[in-house]
Design a protein around this motif. Structure first.
Motif, PDB file in Angstrom:
ATOM      1  N   LEU A  54      -4.304  -5.171  -1.514  1.00 12.45           N
ATOM      2  CA  LEU A  54      -3.486  -5.673  -2.621  1.00 12.45           C
ATOM      3  C   LEU A  54      -2.002  -5.575  -2.271  1.00 12.45           C
ATOM      4  O   LEU A  54      -1.500  -4.481  -1.986  1.00 12.45           O
ATOM      5  N   PRO A  55      -1.286  -6.678  -2.301  1.00 12.57           N
ATOM      6  CA  PRO A  55       0.133  -6.661  -1.915  1.00 12.57           C
ATOM      7  C   PRO A  55       1.020  -5.898  -2.884  1.00 12.57           C
ATOM      8  O   PRO A  55       2.159  -5.564  -2.535  1.00 12.57           O
ATOM      9  N   THR A  56       0.532  -5.615  -4.086  1.00 16.42           N
ATOM     10  CA  THR A  56       1.354  -4.925  -5.087  1.00 16.42           C
ATOM     11  C   THR A  56       1.155  -3.417  -5.094  1.00 16.42           C
ATOM     12  O   THR A  56       1.687  -2.733  -5.969  1.00 16.42           O
ATOM     13  N   VAL A  57       0.413  -2.885  -4.132  1.00 19.01           N
ATOM     14  CA  VAL A  57       0.161  -1.446  -4.057  1.00 19.01           C
ATOM     15  C   VAL A  57       0.979  -0.838  -2.932  1.00 19.01           C
ATOM     16  O   VAL A  57       0.889  -1.272  -1.777  1.00 19.01           O
ATOM     17  N   ASP A  58       1.782   0.172  -3.262  1.00 13.72           N
ATOM     18  CA  ASP A  58       2.524   0.937  -2.261  1.00 13.72           C
ATOM     19  C   ASP A  58       1.595   2.029  -1.731  1.00 13.72           C
ATOM     20  O   ASP A  58       1.346   3.037  -2.412  1.00 13.72           O
ATOM     21  N   MET A  59       1.073   1.846  -0.545  1.00 13.66           N
ATOM     22  CA  MET A  59       0.073   2.756   0.002  1.00 13.66           C
ATOM     23  C   MET A  59       0.651   4.127   0.370  1.00 13.66           C
ATOM     24  O   MET A  59      -0.107   5.057   0.652  1.00 13.66           O
ATOM     25  N   THR A  60       1.957   4.265   0.348  1.00 13.18           N
ATOM     26  CA  THR A  60       2.559   5.579   0.606  1.00 13.18           C
ATOM     27  C   THR A  60       2.673   6.410  -0.662  1.00 13.18           C
ATOM     28  O   THR A  60       3.067   7.581  -0.602  1.00 13.18           O
TER      29      THR A  60
END
Length: 395
Positions: A213-219
């Motif tokens: 998902l491009p809207t999720v900041d995985m950090t």
């Protein structure tokens, strides 16, 4: 605190349902009115009263045309259908186990579709089963945002997690994903899969999905587990390293060391029972405390086992002993001052984690001393999510 029922278990569940009113999942007057109608300790009475109220709301919905009115009504109806299901798992063939859940899901989906940014369901391939999720976007833009993964415990649902914590997270502009693993409501009901202690295999598909998902900041991924899932979430991050921080609500460290398994009055006292029919006789025995009757009847169903002995054998696997030292990320260890389920467990988790634990006691002075701090959602959420903002988002 004012008592909602003379029965301890019913009081707690009614308070838990009343807590949904903080974020649109119930209404105060409705829950109080129903609490006065329920016969203490009578599982069928509890189910019938909530089913009747949900049916009434569903009938009222037929004349509604406004989206906000429909959304609010359907969220409440969904909650009450879930409540009608809560105490009836002693008979695995009871058709209501499926019919009530289908109704609650349909009501929730109708309401969810009317949120400012609608959520959606999805099935992810998991360990011998599919993992059910509901993703709630915080916005319709393309900004990468912090995201919290919410998992319920022994008996809760994805839908409940939205009302208790998810809506508060969305208000902060962060995404929310709720998930359901083996032994929990959807997976047990629709796929027949009981609880597993190897929760890392459940969490990883959810994290894999978020990476798409491009809207999720995985950090900036947070993981919350409430009640028994406080243990499951903590165990999972010992192996799944993409989580930035964990909330263990309320710090369950070793399942069988809890008062629930007390050898005199808890589940361990039933270990001698060798067949399901003998166990089922106990489910409606009024001489046995309601909490023990319910924990046994629901526990056999959720673990998908037929005898208390099998249940106890599986329950012994639910422990962080030998696992806690593998956890690297910070863990918010919540403790409920008046917890009657898991007394002493948050302290054990805190001690095992050492400086990785952020230990916080929610008190009766703040009306937050009950297990999982039900009834104090606004206070609880501000403490939890202010910590996450400080430690992870603004760090």
């Amino acid at each position: 605190m004012a008592r909602l029922s003379s029965d301890e278990s019913f009081h707690f569940e009614l308070l838990r349902l009343l807590a949904h009113s903080s974020h649109g999942g119930a209404d105060v007057g409705e829950v109080l009115a129903m609490s006065a109608e329920i016969i203490p300790g009578d599982f069928e009475s509890f189910s019938a009263v909530f089913n009747k109220r949900a049916d009434r709301i569903l009938e009222q919905r037929k004349s509604m045309t406004n989206d906000i009115s429909i959304r609010d009504a359907m969220f409440r109806a969904s909650t009450y259908y879930r409540a009608a299901d809560f105490y009836i798992h002693g008979n695995w063939d009871d058709s209501r186990i499926m019919s009530l859940w289908d109704k609650q899901a349909a009501c929730f989906d109708e309401a969810m579709a009317r949120l400012p940014f609608p959520g959606y369901r999805k099935e992810l391939p998991g360990p011998g089963c599919n993992i059910s999720i509901i993703f709630f976007p915080a916005s319709n833009d393309n900004e990468k945002r912090p995201t919290l993964i919410l998992g319920s415990g022994y008996d809760g649902s994805m839908e409940e997690m939205y009302h208790l914590h998810g809506a508060a997270i969305l208000e902060r502009g962060w995404n929310v994903i709720c998930y359901d693993g083996p032994g929990q409501i959807c997976t047990r009901r629709y796929q027949g899969v009981g609880f597993t202690h190897e929760w890392e295999h459940v969490l990883t598909p959810v994290v894999d999905f978020l990476e798409t998902l491009p809207t999720v900041d995985m950090t900036k991924l947070g993981l919350m587990g409430i009640s028994m899932s406080g243990l499951l979430a903590a165990r999972a991050v010992a192996f799944e390293r993409r989580i930035a921080a964990v909330f263990s609500i309320d710090g369950l460290y070793n399942f069988v060391d809890t008062p629930v398994f007390d050898p005199d009055h808890g589940l361990a006292s039933f270990a001698h029972i060798k067949d399901f029919d003998s166990a089922a006789v106990l489910f409606n025995n009024p001489s046995i405390p309601t909490t023990a009757r319910w924990a046994l009847s629901h526990g056999l169903w959720a673990f998908n086992v037929k005898t208390p002995a099998e249940y106890l054998d599986k329950a012994k696997m639910f422990s962080l002993v030998g696992i806690a030292d593998k956890i690297e990320c910070p863990v918010f260890v919540a403790c409920a001052e008046d917890d009657h389920f898991f007394k002493g467990q948050p302290e054990a988790m805190r001690d095992a984690l050492g400086d990785r634990a952020h230990y916080h006691v929610f008190t009766s002075e703040d009306a937050a001393g009950e297990h999982c701090h039900v009834g104090a959602a606004r206070h609880c959420n501000h403490v939890l999510f202010d910590w996450f903002e400080k430690e992870i988002i603004k760090a």
